[in-house]
Design a protein around this motif. Structure first.
Motif, short mmCIF file in Angstrom:
data_model
loop_
_atom_site.label_atom_id
_atom_site.label_comp_id
_atom_site.label_asym_id
_atom_site.label_seq_id
_atom_site.Cartn_x
_atom_site.Cartn_y
_atom_site.Cartn_z
N GLN A 35 0.83 -1.20 0.00
CA GLN A 35 0.00 0.00 0.00
C GLN A 35 0.87 1.26 0.00
OE1 GLN A 35 -3.38 -0.16 2.79
NE2 GLN A 35 -2.96 1.99 3.28
N THR A 36 1.95 1.22 0.76
CA THR A 36 2.88 2.35 0.81
C THR A 36 3.51 2.59 -0.56
OG1 THR A 36 3.39 1.89 3.13
CG2 THR A 36 4.95 3.24 1.90
N ARG A 37 3.97 1.50 -1.16
CA ARG A 37 4.58 1.59 -2.48
C ARG A 37 3.61 2.20 -3.48
NH1 ARG A 37 8.19 -0.99 -6.25
NH2 ARG A 37 7.07 -1.18 -8.22
N ARG A 38 2.38 1.73 -3.43
CA ARG A 38 1.37 2.23 -4.36
C ARG A 38 1.06 3.71 -4.10
NH1 ARG A 38 -1.28 0.70 -9.21
NH2 ARG A 38 -2.78 2.38 -9.47
N ALA A 39 1.03 4.07 -2.81
CA ALA A 39 0.77 5.47 -2.45
C ALA A 39 1.85 6.38 -3.03
CB ALA A 39 0.70 5.62 -0.93
N ILE A 40 3.10 5.89 -2.99
CA ILE A 40 4.21 6.67 -3.56
C ILE A 40 4.00 6.84 -5.06
CG2 ILE A 40 6.68 6.62 -4.08
CD1 ILE A 40 7.03 5.14 -1.36
N LEU A 41 3.66 5.75 -5.74
CA LEU A 41 3.47 5.82 -7.19
C LEU A 41 2.30 6.74 -7.56
CD1 LEU A 41 4.06 2.12 -8.34
CD2 LEU A 41 5.64 4.06 -8.41
N ASP A 42 1.22 6.63 -6.82
CA ASP A 42 0.05 7.47 -7.11
C ASP A 42 0.38 8.95 -6.93
OD1 ASP A 42 -1.58 5.34 -7.77
OD2 ASP A 42 -2.43 5.12 -5.77
N ALA A 43 1.04 9.24 -5.83
CA ALA A 43 1.41 10.64 -5.57
C ALA A 43 2.38 11.15 -6.63
CB ALA A 43 2.02 10.77 -4.18
N ALA A 44 3.33 10.29 -6.98
CA ALA A 44 4.31 10.69 -8.00
C ALA A 44 3.63 10.93 -9.34
CB ALA A 44 5.39 9.61 -8.13
N LEU A 45 2.69 10.07 -9.69
CA LEU A 45 2.00 10.24 -10.97
C LEU A 45 1.25 11.56 -11.03
CD1 LEU A 45 1.06 9.37 -13.72
CD2 LEU A 45 -0.69 7.94 -12.65
N GLU A 46 0.60 11.91 -9.94
CA GLU A 46 -0.12 13.20 -9.92
C GLU A 46 0.83 14.36 -10.16
OE1 GLU A 46 -3.40 14.23 -7.28
OE2 GLU A 46 -3.24 12.22 -6.41
N GLU A 47 1.96 14.31 -9.49
CA GLU A 47 2.96 15.36 -9.66
C GLU A 47 3.51 15.39 -11.10
OE1 GLU A 47 4.84 17.70 -7.65
OE2 GLU A 47 2.98 17.68 -6.53
N ILE A 48 3.82 14.19 -11.59
CA ILE A 48 4.39 14.08 -12.94
C ILE A 48 3.38 14.53 -13.99
CG2 ILE A 48 5.15 12.42 -14.69
CD1 ILE A 48 6.46 10.84 -12.39
N HIS A 49 2.13 14.18 -13.76
CA HIS A 49 1.07 14.54 -14.72
C HIS A 49 1.03 16.05 -14.91
CE1 HIS A 49 -3.30 13.57 -16.13
NE2 HIS A 49 -2.57 14.09 -17.07
N LEU A 50 1.26 16.77 -13.85
CA LEU A 50 1.20 18.24 -13.93
C LEU A 50 2.54 18.86 -14.28
CD1 LEU A 50 -0.57 20.76 -13.52
CD2 LEU A 50 0.24 20.81 -11.15
N ARG A 51 3.59 18.45 -13.61
CA ARG A 51 4.89 19.13 -13.75
C ARG A 51 5.88 18.42 -14.64
NH1 ARG A 51 4.28 23.53 -9.90
NH2 ARG A 51 3.00 22.81 -8.19
N GLY A 52 5.57 17.21 -15.07
CA GLY A 52 6.54 16.44 -15.83
C GLY A 52 7.45 15.67 -14.89
N PHE A 53 8.24 14.74 -15.45
CA PHE A 53 9.11 13.94 -14.59
C PHE A 53 10.24 14.77 -14.01
CE2 PHE A 53 12.83 11.22 -13.92
CZ PHE A 53 12.31 10.35 -13.00
N GLN A 54 10.85 15.57 -14.87
CA GLN A 54 11.95 16.42 -14.38
C GLN A 54 11.45 17.47 -13.39
OE1 GLN A 54 15.17 17.07 -17.69
NE2 GLN A 54 13.21 17.18 -18.71
N GLY A 55 10.23 17.91 -13.58
CA GLY A 55 9.67 18.93 -12.69
C GLY A 55 9.15 18.34 -11.39
N MET A 56 8.93 17.04 -11.38
CA MET A 56 8.47 16.37 -10.16
C MET A 56 9.57 16.38 -9.12
SD MET A 56 8.88 13.19 -8.49
CE MET A 56 8.93 11.73 -9.54
N ARG A 57 9.21 16.70 -7.87
CA ARG A 57 10.20 16.75 -6.81
C ARG A 57 9.92 15.65 -5.79
NH1 ARG A 57 12.99 21.12 -9.24
NH2 ARG A 57 12.77 19.63 -10.90
#
Lengths: 207, 207
Positions: free
Chosen positions: B8-30
């Motif tokens: 669940q933790t791993r998935r939470a990380i991926l979900d949160a990362a995807l939201e960030e990436i969706h908006l800011r891009g991979f390089q823009g994701m922090r």
DNA sequence: ATATAAACAGACCAGTTGGTATGTCAAATA
DNA sequence: TATTTGACATACCAACTGGTCTGTTTATAT
């Protein structure tokens, strides 16, 4: 760079920045790399531009917008058959691209995908470029309808947007798939679609 | 996050990362932003992933690839009329998007435009997703030809690539132009094009 | 010739960022 | 129950990055 020529320096900065942005994106572009490419220093760069963002804006306004005007808006405004003109432009652009160029895609599409959601200044500028682009296609289609080369039932404004979108999509997918074959396959479909826009009478001459 | 649940933790990380990436891009994701979104710490994140890049790879493989399978590959494999199925999927996807969602575009397209030229690992993974996607469309078109709903003269492989490209292009242009109207205009053209792929006999039932 | 302002050069800086090292706690295992 | 291991927490860091500040050189106007 030999003697002092501020216009030339400014342009050198923009050209170097565009090359970096084309490959790495705006966020991935580093000011330091522009300095290395141009041989200039920070003092020079920040004398011509207030910050990194203003470099990006200038590229859209002065280079990318200008490119669209020269490669699309100009030819289309002189065209008596927009369909054939579009096919010509595409083939010309295609011929000028190496496999390496294909991997980098269209800088306008790249920038709009990357920056439009996170910076309104970028988005507005890129939207304006797209507007000029689609308007030129739409107007050319309209004129084609009046002269009878384009089918009367096509809706110029809608088709223009769709054509632009398909074109950008094709370049984008080919970029990711790194495949000239795929690019040419898709371009072939696009060509067929374009020819369908012609009036039945004039198809003979076109093909 | 309540009790210890690594999956669940791993998935939470991926979900949160995807939201960030969706908006800011991979390089823009922090990485820091993922921690804020999930309430986790660096220790937790770097226990599940070796580095930032591996998070991006996992997102493509486990989330985006899976999405394409569920939304496209599955429905198309069960379909007796690929054209109608594609139209249905598009309308369904369209209905589920708010204006805000439209501004963020398609995460697959976003990532491929941003990352494919600068990281081969990303490119290969995204290309594979595109391959599954186009294969599913091409195979469905082929089956449609055998049953007679699809015109015999269409080339499934080529058309599949073109359809995917146009779709991505439409989403991309609408994203930059921030316009639902424009999205619907382009989708309308796409719909017309799709219907042209049907055999003349079966068009009656479709429209 | 000299003053003035533009066009650079180069050192420096503060904030950011991905990543690490070490420690702690809970749960499975023996 | 003792122990071992996976699942986290926290402090820390080195490198990077956009941007600034001060100084120097060149052209231009008077």
């Amino acid at each position: 760079m030999v003697s002092r020529n501020p216009n030339q320096t400014r342009r050198a900065i923009l050209d170097a920045a565009l090359e970096e942005i084309h490959l790495r994106g705006f966020q991935g572009m580093r000011v330091e790399h522009i300095l290395q490419r141009t041989g200039l220093t920070k003092g020079a760069l920040y004398h011509h531009f207030t910050n990194k963002m203003s470099i990006g804006y200038a590229i859209v306004d002065e280079i990318l917008g200008q490119d669209v005007m020269e490669r699309w808006v100009g030819p289309l405004s002189d065209s008596s058959n927009p369909v054939l003109t579009i096919i010509e432009i595409c083939e010309k652009e295609r011929a000028g691209r190496t496999a390496e160029e294909i991997e980098k895609g269209c800088p306008i599409n790249n920038l709009s995908q990357e920056m439009s959601p996170i910076d309104e200044g970028f988005r507005e500028r890129l939207e304006q470029v797209y507007r000029q682009w689609t308007s030129a296609i739409a107007e050319a289609l309209s004129r084609g309808q009046k002269t009878g080369v384009i089918r009367a039932d096509v809706e110029p404004a809608k088709i223009a947007k769709f054509l632009l979108a398909s074109l950008q999509g094709i370049i984008g997918v080919a970029k990711c798939c790194k495949s000239e074959q795929m690019l040419d396959d898709m371009a072939d479909c696009m060509r067929s679609y374009l020819l369908q826009l012609l009036n039945a009478d004039s198809v003979q001459r076109a093909v």
